[in-house]
Motif scaffolding. Structure first.
Motif, PDB file in Angstrom:
ATOM      1  N   TYR A 191       9.950  -4.033   8.022  1.00  0.00           N
ATOM      2  CA  TYR A 191      10.215  -4.445   6.633  1.00  0.00           C
ATOM      3  C   TYR A 191      11.047  -3.381   5.908  1.00  0.00           C
ATOM      4  N   ILE A 192      10.641  -2.118   6.013  1.00  0.00           N
ATOM      5  CA  ILE A 192      11.365  -1.048   5.306  1.00  0.00           C
ATOM      6  C   ILE A 192      12.819  -0.996   5.804  1.00  0.00           C
ATOM      7  N   ALA A 193      12.990  -1.170   7.130  1.00  0.00           N
ATOM      8  CA  ALA A 193      14.346  -1.100   7.697  1.00  0.00           C
ATOM      9  C   ALA A 193      15.213  -2.256   7.206  1.00  0.00           C
ATOM     10  N   GLY A 245      17.407   3.353   4.964  1.00  0.00           N
ATOM     11  CA  GLY A 245      18.476   3.893   5.809  1.00  0.00           C
ATOM     12  C   GLY A 245      17.991   4.644   7.032  1.00  0.00           C
ATOM     13  N   LEU A 246      16.676   4.835   7.165  1.00  0.00           N
ATOM     14  CA  LEU A 246      16.177   5.650   8.276  1.00  0.00           C
ATOM     15  C   LEU A 246      16.107   4.871   9.601  1.00  0.00           C
ATOM     16  N   GLY A 247      16.051   3.541   9.506  1.00  0.00           N
ATOM     17  CA  GLY A 247      15.990   2.725  10.732  1.00  0.00           C
ATOM     18  C   GLY A 247      14.571   2.606  11.248  1.00  0.00           C
ATOM     19  N   ARG A 265       8.354   5.962  14.704  1.00  0.00           N
ATOM     20  CA  ARG A 265       7.978   7.187  15.407  1.00  0.00           C
ATOM     21  C   ARG A 265       7.201   8.131  14.480  1.00  0.00           C
ATOM     22  N   GLU A 266       7.688   8.282  13.229  1.00  0.00           N
ATOM     23  CA  GLU A 266       6.995   9.183  12.303  1.00  0.00           C
ATOM     24  C   GLU A 266       5.617   8.630  11.942  1.00  0.00           C
ATOM     25  N   LEU A 267       5.530   7.308  11.749  1.00  0.00           N
ATOM     26  CA  LEU A 267       4.219   6.721  11.425  1.00  0.00           C
ATOM     27  C   LEU A 267       3.237   6.949  12.571  1.00  0.00           C
ATOM     28  N   TYR A 295       1.562  17.543   1.695  1.00  0.00           N
ATOM     29  CA  TYR A 295       2.219  16.236   1.561  1.00  0.00           C
ATOM     30  C   TYR A 295       2.088  15.409   2.839  1.00  0.00           C
ATOM     31  N   GLY A 296       2.285  16.067   3.969  1.00  0.00           N
ATOM     32  CA  GLY A 296       2.180  15.333   5.234  1.00  0.00           C
ATOM     33  C   GLY A 296       0.771  14.817   5.463  1.00  0.00           C
ATOM     34  N   PHE A 297      -0.216  15.587   5.000  1.00  0.00           N
ATOM     35  CA  PHE A 297      -1.621  15.209   5.212  1.00  0.00           C
ATOM     36  C   PHE A 297      -1.945  13.885   4.532  1.00  0.00           C
ATOM     37  N   MET A 298      -1.297  13.646   3.370  1.00  0.00           N
ATOM     38  CA  MET A 298      -1.515  12.375   2.647  1.00  0.00           C
ATOM     39  C   MET A 298      -1.175  11.177   3.519  1.00  0.00           C
ATOM     40  N   MET A 299      -0.172  11.356   4.368  1.00  0.00           N
ATOM     41  CA  MET A 299       0.325  10.234   5.155  1.00  0.00           C
ATOM     42  C   MET A 299      -0.591   9.874   6.325  1.00  0.00           C
ATOM     43  N   THR A 329       0.823  -1.223   0.000  1.00  0.00           N
ATOM     44  CA  THR A 329       0.000   0.000   0.000  1.00  0.00           C
ATOM     45  C   THR A 329       0.855   1.271   0.000  1.00  0.00           C
ATOM     46  N   CYS A 330       2.169   1.125   0.130  1.00  0.00           N
ATOM     47  CA  CYS A 330       3.063   2.290   0.216  1.00  0.00           C
ATOM     48  C   CYS A 330       3.851   2.475  -1.072  1.00  0.00           C
ATOM     49  N   ALA A 331       4.067   1.356  -1.793  1.00  0.00           N
ATOM     50  CA  ALA A 331       5.010   1.343  -2.919  1.00  0.00           C
ATOM     51  C   ALA A 331       4.613   2.323  -4.023  1.00  0.00           C
TER      52      ALA A 331
HETATM   53  C1  HEC Z   1      -0.252   8.961  -1.539  1.00  0.00           C
HETATM   54  C2  HEC Z   1       1.164   8.815  -1.495  1.00  0.00           C
HETATM   55  C3  HEC Z   1       1.738   8.087  -0.274  1.00  0.00           C
HETATM   56  C4  HEC Z   1       1.467   6.820   0.154  1.00  0.00           C
HETATM   57  C5  HEC Z   1       0.505   5.811  -0.426  1.00  0.00           C
HETATM   58  C6  HEC Z   1       2.327   6.597   1.304  1.00  0.00           C
HETATM   59  N1  HEC Z   1       3.087   7.700   1.537  1.00  0.00           N
HETATM   60 FE1  HEC Z   1       4.438   7.928   3.039  1.00  0.00          FE
HETATM   61  N2  HEC Z   1       4.778   9.840   2.472  1.00  0.00           N
HETATM   62  C7  HEC Z   1       4.181  10.452   1.385  1.00  0.00           C
HETATM   63  C8  HEC Z   1       4.617  11.839   1.327  1.00  0.00           C
HETATM   64  C9  HEC Z   1       4.207  12.844   0.270  1.00  0.00           C
HETATM   65  C10 HEC Z   1       5.483  12.026   2.433  1.00  0.00           C
HETATM   66  C11 HEC Z   1       6.199  13.317   2.824  1.00  0.00           C
HETATM   67  C12 HEC Z   1       5.418  13.982   3.922  1.00  0.00           C
HETATM   68  C13 HEC Z   1       5.980  15.343   4.311  1.00  0.00           C
HETATM   69  O1  HEC Z   1       6.356  16.108   3.408  1.00  0.00           O
HETATM   70  O2  HEC Z   1       6.039  15.605   5.525  1.00  0.00           O
HETATM   71  C14 HEC Z   1       5.558  10.754   3.122  1.00  0.00           C
HETATM   72  C15 HEC Z   1       6.315  10.546   4.266  1.00  0.00           C
HETATM   73  C16 HEC Z   1       6.458   9.312   4.889  1.00  0.00           C
HETATM   74  C17 HEC Z   1       7.304   9.064   6.021  1.00  0.00           C
HETATM   75  C18 HEC Z   1       8.200  10.065   6.733  1.00  0.00           C
HETATM   76  C19 HEC Z   1       9.608   9.921   6.195  1.00  0.00           C
HETATM   77  C20 HEC Z   1      10.613  10.836   6.816  1.00  0.00           C
HETATM   78  O3  HEC Z   1      11.751  10.868   6.325  1.00  0.00           O
HETATM   79  O4  HEC Z   1      10.294  11.523   7.799  1.00  0.00           O
HETATM   80  C21 HEC Z   1       7.183   7.734   6.328  1.00  0.00           C
HETATM   81  C22 HEC Z   1       7.870   6.988   7.456  1.00  0.00           C
HETATM   82  C23 HEC Z   1       6.241   7.171   5.382  1.00  0.00           C
HETATM   83  N3  HEC Z   1       5.824   8.157   4.517  1.00  0.00           N
HETATM   84  C24 HEC Z   1       5.881   5.832   5.371  1.00  0.00           C
HETATM   85  C25 HEC Z   1       4.861   5.338   4.551  1.00  0.00           C
HETATM   86  C26 HEC Z   1       4.341   4.007   4.670  1.00  0.00           C
HETATM   87  C27 HEC Z   1       4.838   2.948   5.638  1.00  0.00           C
HETATM   88  C28 HEC Z   1       3.325   3.892   3.746  1.00  0.00           C
HETATM   89  C29 HEC Z   1       2.426   2.726   3.497  1.00  0.00           C
HETATM   90  C30 HEC Z   1       1.671   2.276   4.618  1.00  0.00           C
HETATM   91  C31 HEC Z   1       3.239   5.161   3.051  1.00  0.00           C
HETATM   92  N4  HEC Z   1       4.178   6.018   3.572  1.00  0.00           N
HETATM   93  C32 HEC Z   1       2.339   5.442   2.046  1.00  0.00           C
HETATM   94  C33 HEC Z   1       3.330   9.879   0.476  1.00  0.00           C
HETATM   95  C34 HEC Z   1       2.759   8.629   0.588  1.00  0.00           C
END
Ligand code: HEC
Ligand code: HEC
Length: 355
Positions: A254-256, A206-208, A214-216, A231-235, A184-186
């Motif tokens: 898994y990512i680590a 490389g983030l560990g 913590r960010e999740l 962008y952050g809101f998407m997460m 769901t993230c790829a």
């Molecule tokens: C719709 C696109 C999208 C999807 C799907 C998505 N991400 Fe993200 N992710 C982003 C964006 C855009 C950011 C940058 C947020 C910001 O600018 O603060 C981000 C940021 C992050 C960060 C922070 C990284 C950092 O260096 O601080 C993590 C961790 C992360 N995503 C994990 C995931 C994981 C795990 C999934 C799947 C469950 C996922 N993301 C799915 C778009 C997505």
């Protein structure tokens, strides 16, 4: 059942009845409700409140002194999944129960929503928030405590708690489960979590696992990524869609486990101008070569996408990231970038990418 602010049911119902000679003796034991200045034994609710206060102070000696010698202390749950579930007898049993809790949990916080008094029983709906030491699993669950208090001592304790979430927190993170969840993230972060600049989605390698987790958790709780943060809101939705805190731990594990990917530099600034500024303003937390410092919670930066980092620095400066009261690490970062001008930050990023 009677709410905590009224007198216990035993006394209230007695005053309502016809007063007989026997009743007069009983009333004199009812303390304040019968008009006497001091009750001979503390009321059940006071004993229970004293127990919670001692627990909050970490004062196990007082906790044990408030239970009767023959107390029965019951924590419901499957003991093969929860090490502190079971029936414990006597004061030594209660001390052993709290030892098991301490061995297994850290950052234990608990709260009481209400005290319901029924005769010598006190029923307390509440919540508990803890981290499992062995797995780092976090849970926040509802519980109900039932105390029986006789002569100022707790003779019986029963705890009902949402065991499924606790059992999940005791499960170690699974890379295999995380791999399935990562599908769901790829789409945004790339098949190897290398990041996709076109989606503004950063490189996650490389983030560990500690930083990723913590960010999740921050996204899930709305501490990072508000409505003004496109962008952050998407997460937020992505993190909330993962199955519980265990799902977050699994995907972070898994990512680590994936190989490190170096995002190529984008020529934003002058690395030589950035060298000294980086040493003065950033190295103490992120390391001399931007390799990160897990003990300070500062992530490595040299592998990261430069344009993503630039966005983050502008967000820290403007308060889009790191201004939430609960964002301890984000606030540190916001303070670190505020004295620097945009030009200087671009030079610093160029230096980081040269490492
Ligand atoms: C719709 C696109 C999208 C999807 C799907 C998505 N991400 Fe993200 N992710 C982003 C964006 C855009 C950011 C940058 C947020 C910001 O600018 O603060 C981000 C940021 C992050 C960060 C922070 C990284 C950092 O260096 O601080 C993590 C961790 C992360 N995503 C994990 C995931 C994981 C795990 C999934 C799947 C469950 C996922 N993301 C799915 C778009 C997505
Ligand atoms: C007091 C320690 C501290 C200092 C000084 C500091 N940082 Fe940070 N930095 C952190 C922490 C902690 C985080 C993680 C914030 C979070 O959890 O959201 C972070 C996060 C970041 C991020 C976001 C990384 C990501 O993957 O989203 C960037 C970029 C960054 N720092 C760059 C810098 C730069 C450039 C400097 C110097 C101007 C600097 N930092 C100075 C502690 C610090």
């Amino acid at each position: 059942m009677t709410a905590s602010r009224t007198a216990p049911l035993r006394c209230a119902s007695l005053t309502a009845r016809r007063v007989t000679a026997t009743l007069l003796v009983a009333l004199s034991l009812c303390g304040a409700a019968a008009g006497s200045p001091r009750p001979s034994t503390p009321r059940p609710i006071s004993v229970v409140k004293a127990l919670y206060a001692a627990f909050d102070r970490g004062d196990l000696k007082t906790v044990v002194s408030l239970v009767a010698k023959n107390v029965v202390w019951i924590q419901y749950g499957p003991s093969r999944l929860l090490p502190f579930a079971g029936v414990f007898h006597g004061r030594s049993g209660v001390a052993y129960f709290f030892k098991l809790v301490d061995q297994n949990l850290k950052d234990v916080h608990a709260g009481q929503r209400e005290y319901i008094v029924s005769g010598n029983r006190v029923i307390v709906p509440g919540w508990e928030d803890s981290v499992v030491r062995s797995t780092g699993g976090h849970y926040h669950v509802n519980n109900v405590h039932i105390f029986t208090v006789v002569n100022g001592k707790i003779t019986r304790f029963e705890e009902y708690i949402d065991n499924a979430d606790i059992a999940a927190a005791f499960k170690p993170a699974s890379v295999a489960r995380g791999e399935a969840l990562f599908t769901t993230c790829a789409g945004c972060h790339g098949d190897s979590a290398q990041g996709r600049p076109a989606m503004h989605a950063p490189n996650l390698t490389g983030l560990g696992s500690a930083y990723l987790l913590r960010e999740l958790r921050k996204f899930r709780a709305g501490i990072r990524g508000n409505a003004s943060d496109t962008y952050g809101f998407m997460m937020i939705g992505r993190a909330r869609a993962l199955p519980g805190d265990r799902g977050l731990r699994d995907v972070a594990a898994y990512i680590a486990s994936l190989p490190l990917h170096q995002s190529p530099p984008s020529p934003l600034g002058n690395p030589e101008h950035g060298r000294g500024l980086y040493a003065t303003h950033c190295a103490a937390c992120h390391g001399a070569h931007a390799e990160g410092n897990p003990s300070l919670g500062a992530p490595p930066l040299r592998q990261q996408d430069e344009v993503y980092m630039w966005t983050q620095l502008t967000h820290f400066r403007s308060g889009i990231r790191g201004s939430n009261a609960a964002d301890t690490e984000g606030k540190q970062m916001a303070a670190a970038v505020k004295p620097l001008r945009p030009r200087e930050l671009k030079d610093i990023l160029a230096f980081i990418k040269s490492q």
